[in-house]
Design a protein around this motif. Structure first.
Motif, PDB file in Angstrom:
ATOM      1  N   ALA A 178     -16.495  -7.238 -44.236  1.00 55.57           N
ATOM      2  CA  ALA A 178     -15.877  -7.201 -45.567  1.00 55.57           C
ATOM      3  C   ALA A 178     -15.698  -8.647 -46.009  1.00 55.57           C
ATOM      4  O   ALA A 178     -14.728  -9.310 -45.625  1.00 55.57           O
ATOM      5  CB  ALA A 178     -14.546  -6.471 -45.523  1.00 55.57           C
ATOM      6  N   SER A 179     -16.648  -9.147 -46.789  1.00 50.43           N
ATOM      7  CA  SER A 179     -16.652 -10.572 -47.144  1.00 50.43           C
ATOM      8  C   SER A 179     -15.462 -10.962 -48.012  1.00 50.43           C
ATOM      9  O   SER A 179     -14.961 -12.081 -47.886  1.00 50.43           O
ATOM     10  CB  SER A 179     -17.959 -10.945 -47.845  1.00 50.43           C
ATOM     11  OG  SER A 179     -18.134 -10.166 -49.002  1.00 50.43           O
ATOM     12  N   ASP A 180     -14.994 -10.050 -48.873  1.00 47.55           N
ATOM     13  CA  ASP A 180     -13.862 -10.391 -49.735  1.00 47.55           C
ATOM     14  C   ASP A 180     -12.572 -10.606 -48.941  1.00 47.55           C
ATOM     15  O   ASP A 180     -11.712 -11.389 -49.318  1.00 47.55           O
ATOM     16  CB  ASP A 180     -13.653  -9.332 -50.817  1.00 47.55           C
ATOM     17  CG  ASP A 180     -13.453  -7.937 -50.256  1.00 47.55           C
ATOM     18  OD1 ASP A 180     -13.891  -7.671 -49.120  1.00 47.55           O
ATOM     19  OD2 ASP A 180     -12.863  -7.100 -50.965  1.00 47.55           O
ATOM     20  N   ALA A 181     -12.444  -9.925 -47.796  1.00 47.88           N
ATOM     21  CA  ALA A 181     -11.259 -10.064 -46.946  1.00 47.88           C
ATOM     22  C   ALA A 181     -11.542 -10.906 -45.695  1.00 47.88           C
ATOM     23  O   ALA A 181     -10.636 -11.167 -44.912  1.00 47.88           O
ATOM     24  CB  ALA A 181     -10.751  -8.687 -46.528  1.00 47.88           C
ATOM     25  N   MET A 182     -12.814 -11.300 -45.509  1.00 41.32           N
ATOM     26  CA  MET A 182     -13.234 -12.062 -44.327  1.00 41.32           C
ATOM     27  C   MET A 182     -12.829 -11.330 -43.037  1.00 41.32           C
ATOM     28  O   MET A 182     -12.288 -11.911 -42.110  1.00 41.32           O
ATOM     29  CB  MET A 182     -12.665 -13.478 -44.348  1.00 41.32           C
ATOM     30  CG  MET A 182     -13.209 -14.345 -45.467  1.00 41.32           C
ATOM     31  SD  MET A 182     -14.986 -14.602 -45.395  1.00 41.32           S
ATOM     32  CE  MET A 182     -15.108 -15.728 -44.040  1.00 41.32           C
ATOM     33  N   LYS A 183     -13.125 -10.020 -42.989  1.00 41.69           N
ATOM     34  CA  LYS A 183     -12.791  -9.198 -41.831  1.00 41.69           C
ATOM     35  C   LYS A 183     -14.026  -8.519 -41.285  1.00 41.69           C
ATOM     36  O   LYS A 183     -14.905  -8.085 -42.034  1.00 41.69           O
ATOM     37  CB  LYS A 183     -11.746  -8.160 -42.197  1.00 41.69           C
ATOM     38  CG  LYS A 183     -10.431  -8.763 -42.642  1.00 41.69           C
ATOM     39  CD  LYS A 183      -9.309  -7.782 -42.518  1.00 41.69           C
ATOM     40  CE  LYS A 183      -8.033  -8.369 -43.057  1.00 41.69           C
ATOM     41  NZ  LYS A 183      -7.320  -9.200 -42.163  1.00 41.69           N
ATOM     42  N   ILE A 184     -14.085  -8.436 -39.960  1.00 43.41           N
ATOM     43  CA  ILE A 184     -15.164  -7.732 -39.247  1.00 43.41           C
ATOM     44  C   ILE A 184     -14.619  -6.389 -38.796  1.00 43.41           C
ATOM     45  O   ILE A 184     -13.528  -6.323 -38.223  1.00 43.41           O
ATOM     46  CB  ILE A 184     -15.634  -8.543 -38.030  1.00 43.41           C
ATOM     47  CG1 ILE A 184     -16.217  -9.884 -38.463  1.00 43.41           C
ATOM     48  CG2 ILE A 184     -16.647  -7.752 -37.226  1.00 43.41           C
ATOM     49  CD1 ILE A 184     -16.517 -10.821 -37.311  1.00 43.41           C
ATOM     50  N   LEU A 185     -15.373  -5.336 -39.053  1.00 46.38           N
ATOM     51  CA  LEU A 185     -15.007  -4.000 -38.568  1.00 46.38           C
ATOM     52  C   LEU A 185     -16.090  -3.558 -37.586  1.00 46.38           C
ATOM     53  O   LEU A 185     -17.281  -3.622 -37.894  1.00 46.38           O
ATOM     54  CB  LEU A 185     -14.938  -3.006 -39.733  1.00 46.38           C
ATOM     55  CG  LEU A 185     -14.684  -1.546 -39.372  1.00 46.38           C
ATOM     56  CD1 LEU A 185     -13.297  -1.385 -38.754  1.00 46.38           C
ATOM     57  CD2 LEU A 185     -14.850  -0.668 -40.582  1.00 46.38           C
ATOM     58  N   ALA A 186     -15.657  -3.137 -36.404  1.00 50.49           N
ATOM     59  CA  ALA A 186     -16.606  -2.700 -35.372  1.00 50.49           C
ATOM     60  C   ALA A 186     -16.244  -1.315 -34.885  1.00 50.49           C
ATOM     61  O   ALA A 186     -15.067  -0.951 -34.838  1.00 50.49           O
ATOM     62  CB  ALA A 186     -16.589  -3.682 -34.200  1.00 50.49           C
ATOM     63  N   THR A 187     -17.244  -0.540 -34.533  1.00 48.06           N
ATOM     64  CA  THR A 187     -17.044   0.800 -33.975  1.00 48.06           C
ATOM     65  C   THR A 187     -17.628   0.845 -32.589  1.00 48.06           C
ATOM     66  O   THR A 187     -18.494   0.064 -32.217  1.00 48.06           O
ATOM     67  CB  THR A 187     -17.706   1.880 -34.846  1.00 48.06           C
ATOM     68  OG1 THR A 187     -19.118   1.603 -34.947  1.00 48.06           O
ATOM     69  CG2 THR A 187     -17.087   1.928 -36.229  1.00 48.06           C
ATOM     70  N   ARG A 188     -17.127   1.807 -31.832  1.00 49.39           N
ATOM     71  CA  ARG A 188     -17.681   2.018 -30.501  1.00 49.39           C
ATOM     72  C   ARG A 188     -18.025   3.467 -30.319  1.00 49.39           C
ATOM     73  O   ARG A 188     -17.700   4.316 -31.058  1.00 49.39           O
ATOM     74  CB  ARG A 188     -16.716   1.572 -29.415  1.00 49.39           C
ATOM     75  CG  ARG A 188     -15.427   2.349 -29.378  1.00 49.39           C
ATOM     76  CD  ARG A 188     -14.564   1.901 -28.197  1.00 49.39           C
ATOM     77  NE  ARG A 188     -13.371   2.696 -28.130  1.00 49.39           N
ATOM     78  CZ  ARG A 188     -13.228   3.757 -27.347  1.00 49.39           C
ATOM     79  NH1 ARG A 188     -14.198   4.130 -26.573  1.00 49.39           N
ATOM     80  NH2 ARG A 188     -12.119   4.421 -27.335  1.00 49.39           N
TER      81      ARG A 188
END
Length: 157
Positions: free
Chosen positions: A147-157
Motif C-alpha cells: 500500500a504505497s499511500d500508507a507505506m505498508k507491506i501486507l503479507a499472507t501465509r
C-alpha cells in the motif's frame, strides 16, 4: 492468449508498458514472451530463455520500469536479469535462509522478498543490499502486496 511453456509455471508477471510476459518455471528457467495485443491469432513468441536458478523459479517480477526482471528460488537466491540482453545484472546468493517464494516492487529503488520461514526482506536495488528484515510469520509467505499511500507491506501465509 495461450502459451505452451512445456513445463509447470510457478509465477508470471506482465511488463508494465510492453506486450511482454515473464514466467518462472519449475526447472529454474525464466522465459519472456512477446504477445500481440490485438485480436489476431498470432502466437506469442519466446524472446528470452535464461536458466536462472538451480532449483525452481518460484517468483518473477518486472522491476525498474520493466528494464529488468527479478526471480526468486528455493536455492535461496534472487536474480536480476536484463530484459533486452538476458544478461545477469545482479545475483544475490543466500539472499534468504529459506526458499524465496514472493517478490514485489515497493518503490523505484526498493523491492521486497518473502520466504518459506515467514521472513520478509526489503532490498535497495541501487546498493544491492538488504535494508530491512521482518519475521512476519511462522510459516511461508504466500503473497505480498504494498500500500504505497500508507507505506505498508501486507503479507499472507
Amino acid at each position: 492468449m495461450e502459451i505452451n511453456l512445456g513445463k509447470l509455471a510457478f509465477d508470471i508477471d506482465f511488463h508494465p508498458s510492453e506486450n511482454l510476459v515473464a514466467s518462472g518455471l519449475i526447472d529454474g528457467d525464466l522465459h519472456l514472451y512477446r504477445y500481440s495485443s490485438d485480436n489476431t491469432n498470432s502466437d506469442p513468441v519466446r524472446v528470452l530463455e535464461v536458466h536462472a536458478h538451480t532449483e525452481s523459479c518460484r517468483a518473477a517480477r518486472f522491476i525498474n520500469g520493466g528494464r529488468a526482471v527479478l526471480t526468486g528460488s528455493p536455492d535461496f537466491s534472487i536474480l536480476a536479469t536484463d530484459v533486452e540482453t538476458g544478461s545477469t545484472i545482479a545475483r544475490l546468493d543466500n539472499a534468504h535462509e529459506a526458499a524465496v517464494n514472493r517478490l514485489i516492487n515497493l518503490t523505484e529503488s526498493t523491492v521486497a522478498s518473502g520466504d518459506d520461514d515467514g521472513c520478509i526482506k526489503v532490498w535497495d536495488t541501487r546498493e544491492r543490499s538488504c535494508c530491512n528484515s521482518f519475521e512476519a510469520h511462522e510459516d511461508y509467505i504466500s503473497d505480498i502486496t504494498f500500500a504505497s499511500d500508507a507505506m505498508k507491506i501486507l503479507a499472507t501465509r
